[in-house]
Each structure stands twice: as structure tokens, then as C-alpha cells.
Design a protein around this motif. Structure first.
Motif, mmCIF file in Angstrom:
data_model
loop_
_atom_site.group_PDB
_atom_site.id
_atom_site.type_symbol
_atom_site.label_atom_id
_atom_site.label_comp_id
_atom_site.label_asym_id
_atom_site.label_seq_id
_atom_site.Cartn_x
_atom_site.Cartn_y
_atom_site.Cartn_z
ATOM 1 N N PRO A 650 0.814 -1.212 0.000
ATOM 2 C CA PRO A 650 0.000 0.000 0.000
ATOM 3 C C PRO A 650 0.847 1.262 0.000
ATOM 4 O O PRO A 650 2.000 1.265 0.449
ATOM 5 N N PRO A 651 0.271 2.369 -0.460
ATOM 6 C CA PRO A 651 1.003 3.635 -0.489
ATOM 7 C C PRO A 651 1.015 4.306 0.893
ATOM 8 O O PRO A 651 0.175 4.010 1.749
ATOM 9 N N THR A 652 1.976 5.175 1.078
ATOM 10 C CA THR A 652 2.018 6.028 2.263
ATOM 11 C C THR A 652 1.876 7.473 1.812
ATOM 12 O O THR A 652 1.811 7.757 0.616
ATOM 13 N N ALA A 653 1.875 8.375 2.754
ATOM 14 C CA ALA A 653 1.748 9.801 2.418
ATOM 15 C C ALA A 653 2.938 10.287 1.600
ATOM 16 O O ALA A 653 2.852 11.300 0.898
ATOM 17 N N GLU A 654 4.076 9.571 1.696
ATOM 18 C CA GLU A 654 5.274 9.986 0.952
ATOM 19 C C GLU A 654 5.411 9.270 -0.393
ATOM 20 O O GLU A 654 6.424 9.424 -1.090
ATOM 21 N N CYS A 655 4.436 8.497 -0.762
ATOM 22 C CA CYS A 655 4.523 7.713 -2.000
ATOM 23 C C CYS A 655 4.703 8.622 -3.211
ATOM 24 O O CYS A 655 3.983 9.614 -3.382
ATOM 25 N N ASP A 656 5.662 8.282 -4.062
ATOM 26 C CA ASP A 656 5.824 9.075 -5.278
ATOM 27 C C ASP A 656 5.666 8.265 -6.556
ATOM 28 O O ASP A 656 5.748 8.813 -7.647
ATOM 29 N N VAL A 657 5.422 6.947 -6.444
ATOM 30 C CA VAL A 657 5.148 6.168 -7.648
ATOM 31 C C VAL A 657 4.374 4.899 -7.263
ATOM 32 O O VAL A 657 4.619 4.307 -6.211
ATOM 33 N N VAL A 658 3.440 4.538 -8.119
ATOM 34 C CA VAL A 658 2.671 3.307 -7.976
ATOM 35 C C VAL A 658 2.934 2.433 -9.191
ATOM 36 O O VAL A 658 2.866 2.917 -10.338
ATOM 37 N N ILE A 659 3.221 1.174 -8.953
ATOM 38 C CA ILE A 659 3.308 0.189 -10.037
ATOM 39 C C ILE A 659 2.046 -0.663 -9.979
ATOM 40 O O ILE A 659 1.781 -1.334 -8.977
ATOM 41 N N ALA A 660 1.271 -0.606 -11.028
ATOM 42 C CA ALA A 660 0.039 -1.407 -11.114
ATOM 43 C C ALA A 660 0.227 -2.437 -12.217
ATOM 44 O O ALA A 660 0.523 -2.082 -13.364
ATOM 45 N N THR A 731 1.711 1.417 -15.262
ATOM 46 C CA THR A 731 0.911 0.199 -15.426
ATOM 47 C C THR A 731 1.669 -0.772 -16.326
ATOM 48 O O THR A 731 2.360 -0.360 -17.262
ATOM 49 N N ALA A 732 1.534 -2.069 -16.034
ATOM 50 C CA ALA A 732 2.278 -3.088 -16.787
ATOM 51 C C ALA A 732 1.404 -4.320 -16.976
ATOM 52 O O ALA A 732 0.777 -4.807 -16.030
ATOM 53 N N ILE A 733 1.367 -4.816 -18.208
ATOM 54 C CA ILE A 733 0.579 -5.999 -18.527
ATOM 55 C C ILE A 733 1.173 -6.675 -19.755
ATOM 56 O O ILE A 733 1.712 -6.007 -20.655
ATOM 57 N N ASP A 734 1.090 -7.985 -19.795
ATOM 58 C CA ASP A 734 1.511 -8.745 -20.968
ATOM 59 C C ASP A 734 0.341 -8.762 -21.954
ATOM 60 O O ASP A 734 -0.286 -9.791 -22.215
ATOM 61 N N ALA A 735 0.037 -7.594 -22.499
ATOM 62 C CA ALA A 735 -1.088 -7.390 -23.416
ATOM 63 C C ALA A 735 -1.049 -5.928 -23.828
ATOM 64 O O ALA A 735 -0.099 -5.200 -23.504
ATOM 65 N N HIS A 736 -2.067 -5.484 -24.510
ATOM 66 C CA HIS A 736 -2.073 -4.093 -24.972
ATOM 67 C C HIS A 736 -2.109 -3.140 -23.782
ATOM 68 O O HIS A 736 -2.899 -3.321 -22.852
ATOM 69 N N PRO A 737 -1.255 -2.095 -23.790
ATOM 70 C CA PRO A 737 -1.162 -1.194 -22.628
ATOM 71 C C PRO A 737 -2.447 -0.426 -22.339
ATOM 72 O O PRO A 737 -2.649 0.038 -21.207
ATOM 73 N N ALA A 738 -3.352 -0.310 -23.335
ATOM 74 C CA ALA A 738 -4.605 0.410 -23.098
ATOM 75 C C ALA A 738 -5.475 -0.290 -22.052
ATOM 76 O O ALA A 738 -6.371 0.333 -21.483
ATOM 77 N N THR A 739 -5.199 -1.571 -21.795
ATOM 78 C CA THR A 739 -5.976 -2.313 -20.805
ATOM 79 C C THR A 739 -5.952 -1.616 -19.452
ATOM 80 O O THR A 739 -6.975 -1.555 -18.747
ATOM 81 N N LEU A 740 -4.794 -1.078 -19.057
ATOM 82 C CA LEU A 740 -4.644 -0.412 -17.764
ATOM 83 C C LEU A 740 -4.352 1.073 -17.884
ATOM 84 O O LEU A 740 -4.428 1.795 -16.875
ATOM 85 N N GLY A 741 -4.030 1.540 -19.072
ATOM 86 C CA GLY A 741 -3.605 2.927 -19.236
ATOM 87 C C GLY A 741 -4.640 3.952 -18.820
ATOM 88 O O GLY A 741 -4.299 5.081 -18.447
ATOM 89 N N TRP A 742 -5.912 3.597 -18.850
ATOM 90 C CA TRP A 742 -6.985 4.523 -18.489
ATOM 91 C C TRP A 742 -6.966 4.892 -17.003
ATOM 92 O O TRP A 742 -7.594 5.892 -16.587
ATOM 93 N N MET A 743 -6.244 4.138 -16.184
ATOM 94 C CA MET A 743 -6.298 4.358 -14.737
ATOM 95 C C MET A 743 -5.793 5.737 -14.329
ATOM 96 O O MET A 743 -6.198 6.275 -13.293
ATOM 97 N N GLY A 744 -4.923 6.322 -15.162
ATOM 98 C CA GLY A 744 -4.459 7.672 -14.848
ATOM 99 C C GLY A 744 -5.552 8.714 -14.912
ATOM 100 O O GLY A 744 -5.426 9.790 -14.306
#
Length: 791
Positions: A650-660, A731-744
Motif C-alpha cells: 500500500p502507499p504512504t503519504a510519501e509515495c511518489d510512484v505506484v506500479i500497477a 501500469t504493466a501488462i503482458d497485453a495491450h497497454p490500453a488495458t490499464l492505461g486509463w487508470m491515470g
């Protein structure tokens, strides 16, 4: 006037005329009378409906029983709706609103029409093939000893246009039907010899007959009506018959359009002899001659009743019914009539011929004599018995997640172990599961299930390898108790089988829990049939494996890229891609419940689309083994897995990057996060189990807010609300990046989307991950970049 009893033929003929008028008027009203506010063509198929009017009327009013199931030719929908209206199963308002919002559908739909649609049609060919698989499922259900009650076998009947036979899935289905001993299946071909763009090729009949005969079907030709057969028995009739048999399709159609005088001129010139033939023609005026030449088998109630009555149910039967496109209308025979519509003058001509008074166009018996007798006849029609023909079956209790241990494993291997664990139980759930696969049973890890539960066949067949004492890991015993339906390697057939099995509770009154497996890249080969199954609200579990460029050595032809986007876009299908075996266990247990849900709530207004009404489920799995996370799955984690994502770190208040990440890239995401942690940078890891569920929940929440409902935020909004706004998202997936790219876009985090955008190739997993920049190093570099840009 005293009430008069009508003969069966006379009553059906009268109601055929009425269905023809109502169908024609329905289309005319929709296109030329009802206001057209947007100026877009409404459409409809008057001519294609007309060619089917007698066939449909004879079937529904004189042949069908409630247990029979019918797939109606898509373009004959207006006649179908008209017949349902005559039987009291369709409202007048639905006819008035044909092809309008909330009205009778353009093509028969079991989910969107309110009248008695058994099988949705629209994508030509699929409804036809569906009936064959429905018959196989009926045999499967009847072979089981679940209820102890005797149920009548229904005939699975398809009505198809001759041009529909160009669809390849029909011929794939014929081969599968032959292998499985297809029974109780009728296909009725509207052989009007015209397609959308013209007249069909000469000699098509011979090809049709040969193909069906080769696959063990009985072929019944309905070429001549009773009037024609009577004329053939007159002196000179044999020459008239010979002329009809040799007449080219295009010429017959042209003469039908031109009418009686043209028929007389052509026949006088070509076979007139001033003797028997001329006398035969001269005994009929122009209208009578036109009626004689139009009296093909597909338009003759007497002939149809005779042939349908003589046909047994057991052997699959194809009826080739000669018809005229546009029969009984001013459009009859014209090669442009497929999408053509009658002009105002032509509809007035038809209205006059049917004795329809102005202002009475929609009345059920307007223009017909003996309305009371017709009402009595309709009430006695076997198919028209009171009550719904849709059956029900109680839900099957689930038995909880079947966990399969720890250690490195793949989700494909875990799936096989989970199903094997279920197979070991003496549960109703295990008994109601039926599996099927297009010749990839073993390679999709169904082998253990099949060894325990056997393959289905109507009669026992021993495993010859076992009988001959030849060692084999597969025990292929066939029998009525078997629970696996082995298919040839045709993905269209897989989805048609899943569709039929997934409607068993409604069609046959017995609940099945179908599971179909195939290679993930080949979902695209069966997309039309998959969509057809979901459109009908069939319920099944689709397990697609292996997937992605992680299937490294197989090369680009076997590596899937866009399939997660298919899972997100396909209505009626909840899509998941778990990384770990415990996630998969939770999802499969949930899927068995989800497949059986029903409810009255509007899915598009629910907190989670379809969660109340349920649907089918798609699992995208991998053959690549990854280390499992040692943990105990508590109810909160299980709920998050189903909702689509949870915090692995999980993130903390100091989090500067998330890997999904989603799916098999869990190892790379975790490794990348570890590398970043070494620099004391605060990195969070979001495990996505279903981009589909996350996106659906987010869309639903946005729609709710647009409608003034400021209720709970969606799951992805809640998860990302813990992430500082300045933080970056990778975001990272073994498939087309649009699958997760919308999360931003959810809360405005700057996003870098990693994935695969181009065809794969052969190599090792490391080679391909490095090439497509989805390896741990690429994820780490993207995360550093995202963190740097977030400051």
C-alpha cells in the motif's frame, strides 16, 4: 352470421395472409408513417419476410409444440412478431414501435424482445448452428438422472435463408453434429434463390443436397405446391413441370415480378403446342396462372403440413423449401427487393387486395372472414398454450474456494488443480459442471477433470489404450455419465456449445455450469459466436490459456495481445486475469455464483454493472510459473480480488510512484518495486485482478454522479485516493497497454502504460519481455521516470 368451424389448412392460410399484411404494414409504418426525427433510414425486410410467411405460419400454427425451440431467420422478424401478436404473445404497441426504442426488435432477440423468442438471431448463420448444439445439450441433459421426471424431447428448429448458407460456421457445425450423433434437429431453408446483392448461382440446390446427405441428414425437398401438383396431373402437365425444373433462377424471379401476362407469353412461346399444354394454360386466367406459378412448396400450407408431419424427429432433417422472395406482394421476384420497400402506391395495392379498411390496419382479423372461428383456432394451437415456455432451474450451491497449495506455479496449472479438487467432491456443483474444449483439452489442463468425470457420449465406449494395457495419462472413457464434450478444433463451435449449455436452465429446465477452455489468442476466431452467446444471456465460464508473449517459444501466431480489451468491451462477460493461485481460487468460486444470478434491477444503474443479474466469466491465464505470495486470504482481500484490485504494497503519504500490474507480470512488478525500495523511494504496488471490473465500477460511479447520486466512490477511486496526487503511476501488462492505461484518468495521476502493441515473435520469456519493455528493468526505469516527473 353463424360461427363456422374452419379446416386446419384454411385457417392457417388465412392467418398467413394476415401475418404477411401485418409484417408489410409494420415495416411501411416504421419507415413512412411514424415520424423520423433523425432522418436515418429505419429499414426492414418486407420481401424477406414475405418469402417466410407461409413457412413460419405453418410451423407456429400447425406443427410446433411448446417444447420445440426455434431460431427464426433474422430478416423474417416482422412475420415472427406478427404471428406472436395474432397469438396474443406480443402487444400492438410493440408492433407500432417496430425498430424504435422499446419496440419489437429488428431481429428476434430473447433478451430484448418481450414476445416468445427462443434463440436470438441477427448475425446470420449463428442461430442456425446454435440449434444443432442445443440439440446436443438436450441429449446431454436427458442422459442424466437428476430429477427423475420424464420430459418431452423438443425439436431444435432453424429457419434460414439460402444465402445464409454461405456462412462457414454452418459447415463446421455439420461436422460436429455428425461426430456427436445429432438428433431432433430440423433446418428449413427458405430457398428463394435471391441474396442481398442478386440472384444465387445456378446449381446451388445440388450442392446443398450433397453436403447435407454426406453428413447423414435427411433431405426433404419442398418444391411444388398442391396447385402445381394438380396441374402436373392434367394433360400436358408433365411438360409444365419440366419447364419449371429447367427454368433459371433469375428468369423465374423476373417472371414472378412481371406477373400473369408475362408468364403466359413466356410459356406460350416455349412450351405452347395448341394442344394439351395450351389448353392447360388457357383454362386459367392471368391471375390464376400467376398464382399457379407462385405455388411453390414453401408457399403451400397443405404441402408443408404433409411433409412436416411425415418427418420424424430423430434423424436431423433439412427441408429445402422453394419460395419466392417478396411472395404475395408487388415486390415479388425483383432482384432489388431485399432492402427495397413498397411505395405508398404499392402498399395501397396490397391493402386493397387484403381488404384492409383505412384506419383498421393493425386489427388482428381485419379483412378476414370468420374471425370467431380463427380466434378459436388460435386458442387451440398446441404451441399457444398459456404460460411461459421458458423454464427455470434452482441455483446450484457453491462449495467455497479450492486452494491448491504454495510454491511456484502457473495460473493454468492452478486451474487444472482447482477443477480436479472439485471433481473429487460428491457435490451438486461437481455434477452440474460440463466442460468442453476445441481439441485442446489436455493442453489447457482439463486432463485431470476428464480422467475423473469422463467424456460424454450417448453410448459407452471403452478407452482402447486402457483395454490394450498401453500406459497413458489420459483415460478417455465415453459414456452417458460423462461430463466433458470434446469438440474439433473450431472456436465458433466452442462458443455455440457454451451458448447452448449456458441456456440449458431456460431451454430444458436443468441447470448446467459450462466451462470452456481454449488458447487465448484464438478467442478472436470465435468472437461472433461469443458475442451471440453473451447477447442471449447464456451463462458459462471461459478459460483462455495460455496467453500473451509469455508463451514465448510459440511465436506471434500464438501470442495474444488484444484479448484483455475484448474482455473489457464484451457485454455480459466479466473478465479477470489473476496472477496467483489463491486469487484464481476466489474468482472461480465467485464465478459459479455469478453465472447463476438473476434479478430485476437495471444492470446499468446498479453499483456494479451486472452484479445483480449476473453473466458469464472470462479468465485469462498463463503457463508461466511464478512464485506465490505466502498469505491467508481474509474476506476483505477476497472482496477486493473480485472487485478488481488490491494493494500488494500500500502507499504512504510519501509515495511518489505506484506500479500497477495485471496477470503474469507480478514477478517483474514486485522485482522492480524492490529495486526502487533500495533507493528509499516510496513505491506502492497495486495488484490488478480485473481491469474490466475496475473500469466497469468506475464508469458506473461516474454515471451515478451525472444522475445526481453522490453515493460511494468506485473501488479504483477508493484505492487511488490513498495515493498522493503528485505521485506517478506505471501500469504493466503482458497485453495491450490500453488495458490499464486509463487508470491515470481516474484521479489525474501522471501515467506511463507499459505493454505489448505489436505482434510477438519467438524467443525466451526474458528476450521478449526485454524487447517489448515489460521486464523488471523497464518497469523500474518507467517508475523512476514517473517519480521524477511527479515532483
Amino acid at each position: 352470421m353463424a360461427k363456422r368451424d374452419l379446416g386446419r389448412v384454411e385457417a392457417i392460410e388465412a392467418l398467413t395472409r394476415k401475418s404477411l399484411w401485418l409484417a408489410s404494414w409494420m415495416v411501411h409504418h416504421a419507415n413512412h408513417i411514424r415520424p423520423n426525427v433523425d432522418g436515418v433510414k429505419v429499414g426492414g425486410h418486407q420481401a424477406s419476410s414475405a418469402s417466410m410467411a407461409t413457412l413460419l405460419s405453418t410451423l407456429y400454427l400447425g406443427v410446433l409444440r411448446p417444447e420445440d425451440r426455434v431460431a427464426v431467420k433474422p430478416h423474417a422478424a416482422p412475420v415472427f412478431h406478427a404471428l406472436q401478436y395474432l397469438m396474443g404473445r406480443q402487444s400492438l404497441q410493440k408492433l407500432i414501435d417496430f425498430r424504435a426504442f422499446g419496440g419489437a426488435q429488428s431481429y428476434p432477440s430473447r433478451t430484448k424482445d418481450t414476445d416468445d423468442v427462443d434463440i436470438s438471431t441477427g448475425s446470420v448463420g449463428l442461430g442456425v448452428a446454435f440449434t444443432a448444439f442445443a440439440s446436443m445439450i438436450q441429449d446431454y441433459v436427458r442422459a442424466k438422472d437428476w430429477s427423475g421426471k420424464e420430459t418431452s424431447e423438443g425439436r431444435m428448429i432453424a429457419l434460414a435463408g439460402d444465402a445464409e448458407l454461405d456462412e462457414g460456421n454452418i459447415y463446421e457445425c455439420l461436422l460436429e453434429g455428425w461426430k456427436h450423433g445429432l438428433r431432433n434437429c430440423w433446418w428449413i431453408i427458405d430457398y428463394n434463390r435471391q441474396s442481398l446483392d442478386g440472384v444465387v448461382r445456378e446449381g446451388l440446390y445440388d450442392r446443398i443436397e450433397a453436403i447435407f446427405s454426406a453428413f447423414g441428414w435427411k433431405v426433404v425437398t419442398l418444391k411444388y405446391g398442391a396447385l402445381q401438383r394438380a396441374a402436373f396431373a392434367e394433360p400436358g402437365g408433365e411438360r409444365l413441370k419440366a419447364w419449371i425444373d429447367s427454368c433459371p433462377n433469375a428468369l423465374y424471379s423476373a417472371l414472378m415480378f412481371r406477373g400473369g401476362p408475362a408468364w403466359r407469353e413466356r410459356l406460350d412461346n416455349e412450351i405452347g403446342d395448341q394442344g394439351d399444354v395450351s389448353a392447360l394454360l388457357n383454362r386459367r386466367n392471368d391471375d390464376e396462372l400467376a398464382a399457379l406459378m407462385a405455388n411453390l412448396g414453401g408457399h403451400c400450407v397443405e404441402s408443408l403440413l404433409e411433409q412436416f408431419g411425415a418427418a420424424g424427429s430423430d434423424q436431423p432433417t433439412v427441408f429445402i423449401a422453394y419460395t419466392v422472395k417478396g411472395w404475395g406482394t408487388p415486390l415479388a421476384g425483383h432482384k432489388d427487393n431485399h432492402a427495397g420497400q413498397m411505395t405508398s402506391a404499392q402498399i395501397a395495392q396490397l391493402q386493397s387486395a387484403h381488404r384492409i379498411r383505412a384506419g383498421h390496419e393493425w386489427e388482428r382479423f381485419e379483412g378476414l372472414d370468420h374471425a370467431d372461428a380463427l380466434e378459436t383456432f388460435l386458442a387451440d394451437v398446441p404451441f399457444n398454450r398459456p404460460g411461459s415456455r421458458r423454464l427455470t432451474s434452482p441455483p446450484v450451491p457453491t462449495i467455497g474456494p479450492q486452494y491448491v497449495g504454495s510454491g511456484a506455479t502457473s495460473t493454468q496449472a492452478a486451474f487444472g488443480k482447482i477443477l480436479d479438487a472439485i471433481a473429487r467432491t460428491d457435490s451438486e456443483l461437481a455434477r452440474r459442471i460440463v466442460t468442453t474444449s476445441p481439441d485442446v483439452t489436455v493442453s489447457t489442463n482439463l486432463g485431470a477433470w476428464v480422467n475423473r468425470r469422463n467424456l460424454f457420449a450417448s453410448t459407452e465406449m471403452a478407452d482402447l489404450f486402457q483395454k490394450e494395457a498401453i500406459p497413458s495419462t489420459q483415460k478417455w472413457r465415453f459414456g452417458p455419465d460423462g461430463q466433458h464434450l470434446e469438440l474439433g478444433i473450431a472456436e465458433m463451435n466452442l462458443f455455440l456449445m457454451l451458448g447452448a449449455a449456458g441456456l440449458s436452465h431456460s431451454l430444458f429446465g436443468e441447470r448446467l455450469l459450462p466451462i470452456g477452455t481454449l488458447y487465448d489468442p484464438f478467442i478472436a476466431r470465435g468472437l461472433d459466436a461469443l458475442n451471440h452467446a453473451c447477447y442471449q444471456d447464456a451463462r458459462f465460464l471461459l478459460v483462455a490459456t495460455p496467453s500473451g508473449v509469455s508463451l514465448a517459444g510459440e511465436g506471434g501466431a500464438h501470442q495474444s495481445i488484444s484479448s484483455p480489451l475484448i474482455g473489457m468491451a464484451q457485454d455480459g462477460l466479466a473478465s479477470f486475469e489473476p496472477a496467483f493461485a489463491d486469487e484464481l481460487s476466489i474468482i472461480i468460486d465467485w464465478a459459479f455464483d455469478y453465472m447463476q444470478r438473476s434479478g430485476d434491477a437495471r444492470p446499468d444503474l446498479a453499483d456494479w454493472p451486472r452484479d445483480i443479474t449476473g453473466g458469464s466469466v472470462y479468465l485469462r491465464l498463463s503457463t508461466r510459473s511464478i512464485d506465490q505470495v505466502p498469505r491467508t486470504v481474509d474476506p476483505t482481500l477476497a472482496d477486493d480480488i473480485i472487485r478488481g484490485a488490491y494493494w500488494l504494497k500500500p502507499p504512504t503519504a510519501e509515495c511518489d510512484v505506484v506500479i500497477a500490474y495485471q496477470g503474469v507480470l507480478a514477478s517483474e512488478a514486485i522485482e522492480a518495486a524492490g529495486r526502487l525500495g533500495g533507493d528509499r523511494r516510496n513505491v506502492a504496488v497495486l495488484a490488478v485482478t480485473s481491469a474490466d471490473r475496475l473500469n466497469a465500477g468506475w464508469q458506473a460511479a461516474q454515471r451515478a454522479r451525472l444522475h445526481g447520486n453522490d453515493g460511494d466512490a468506485s473501488h479504483i477511486e477508493k484505492l487511488l485516493s490513498d495515493v498522493p496526487r503528485h505521485a506517478g503511476l506505471v501500469t504493466a501488462i503482458d497485453a495491450h497497454p490500453a488495458t490499464l492505461g486509463w487508470m491515470g484518468s481516474v484521479l489525474g495521476h501522471r501515467t506511463i502504460a507499459l505493454g505489448v502493441e505489436h505482434f510477438g515473435q519467438t524467443g525466451t520469456v526474458n528476450d521478449l519481455y526485454r524487447h517489448f519493455e515489460i521486464d523488471a528493468q523497464a518497469i523500474e526505469e518507467a517508475a523512476r521516470n514517473a517519480a521524477r516527473n511527479s515532483r
